[in-house]
Scaffold this active site. Sequence first.
Site, PDB file in Angstrom:
ATOM      1  CD  GLU A  99      46.459 -11.729 -46.579  1.00  0.00           C
ATOM      2  OE1 GLU A  99      47.610 -11.322 -46.851  1.00  0.00           O
ATOM      3  OE2 GLU A  99      45.423 -11.151 -46.995  1.00  0.00           O
ATOM      4  CG  HIS A 168      50.663  -2.804 -41.157  1.00  0.00           C
ATOM      5  ND1 HIS A 168      49.854  -1.706 -41.318  1.00  0.00           N
ATOM      6  CD2 HIS A 168      50.469  -3.580 -42.254  1.00  0.00           C
ATOM      7  CE1 HIS A 168      49.206  -1.802 -42.471  1.00  0.00           C
ATOM      8  NE2 HIS A 168      49.568  -2.928 -43.058  1.00  0.00           N
TER       9      HIS A 168
END
Length: 369
Positions: A99, A168
């Site tokens: 990322e 998450h």
Amino acid sequence: MAAAAVSGTLRCLVRCSQRVGGGRLAGPPRRGLHASAPAAAQVTVRDALNQALDEEIERDEKVFLLGEEVAQYDGAYKISRGLWKKYGDKRIIDTPISEMGFTGIAVGAAMAGLRPICEFMTFNFSMQAIDQIINSAAKTYYMSAGLVPVPIVFRGPNGASAGVAAQHSQCFAAWYGHCPGLKVVSPWSSEDAKGLLKSAIRDDNPVVMLENELMYGVPFEMSEEALSKDFLVPLGKAKIEKPGTHLTLVSHSRFVGHCMEAAIVLAKDGVECEVINLRSIRPIDIDTVEASVVKTNHLVTVEGGWPQFGVGAEICARIMEGPAFNYLDAPVVRVTGADVPMPYAKTLEENCLPQVKDIIVAVKKTLNI
């Protein structure tokens, strides 16, 4: 080093589980909540996002999509289905699992005059690139005295899904809504998803678009206007999903649906709730909320994020500081996620997120019934 290796292994395992069959695509369609006349077609949130991407990539040659699995695999959640075959490698770009790297590439491309759409497989992974999003994308337009715009969209699933545990399940609405220089949107319906994404792509500011994984497969009715290539939803404008007179319910993303369900149940008891879909977190449409509170004299906010410094807390503060405070007949009540890391066990997970019954209890408490 051992801890880092375990963390990396867990991260890869979660990603692999999300890829199987295109990821966890959706929960069951909600019943009778999505009517908007005149209806032209039933369109899932996934397909609405796909339409928006297709239309904007076709409209503007500067627009391109990059992220993990977005090209040949058609996206982890199939949002980009068919786009790589149509537009090729230069417009739909697969990236490594990094990322920080591909977000930096996207931000640099935006500074150079392109209009990238940077997809995160989940916004929890955007924390790997938060320096790029905040220090590079959000602040550059201001620090360059308006000479260097950064027209970029950061998008992907946000908040809790199902069975993905603590690392998450964060809702990033308050995180990114805190930062000047960013615009932050959070769609609920297919109309929201398409209109907000198209507006975000055309905006000259960096826009964070917080979708919800459990909404991707949910169908909504879309009008002919919403299906057209010219359809846009303005950033910073809320929508009244259901008019009412007794109490105002304000929410965003998936929990707008919970508010609509609660409003239907409460209507059987003679309580008419006005349901406001924020759609935009920053800028927030406080004028629409204030006008509703002036009419109903009661306010309940609903969100999936943590309570401390949350979206509901900001709304409470803005109402208390503004003219609508004088119209309140009871304190504002917040319905939020539990103030704990998300448990993995299903029953605990359900109790950590707002349920319809929690909203009904909050409304009855506020109205003293």
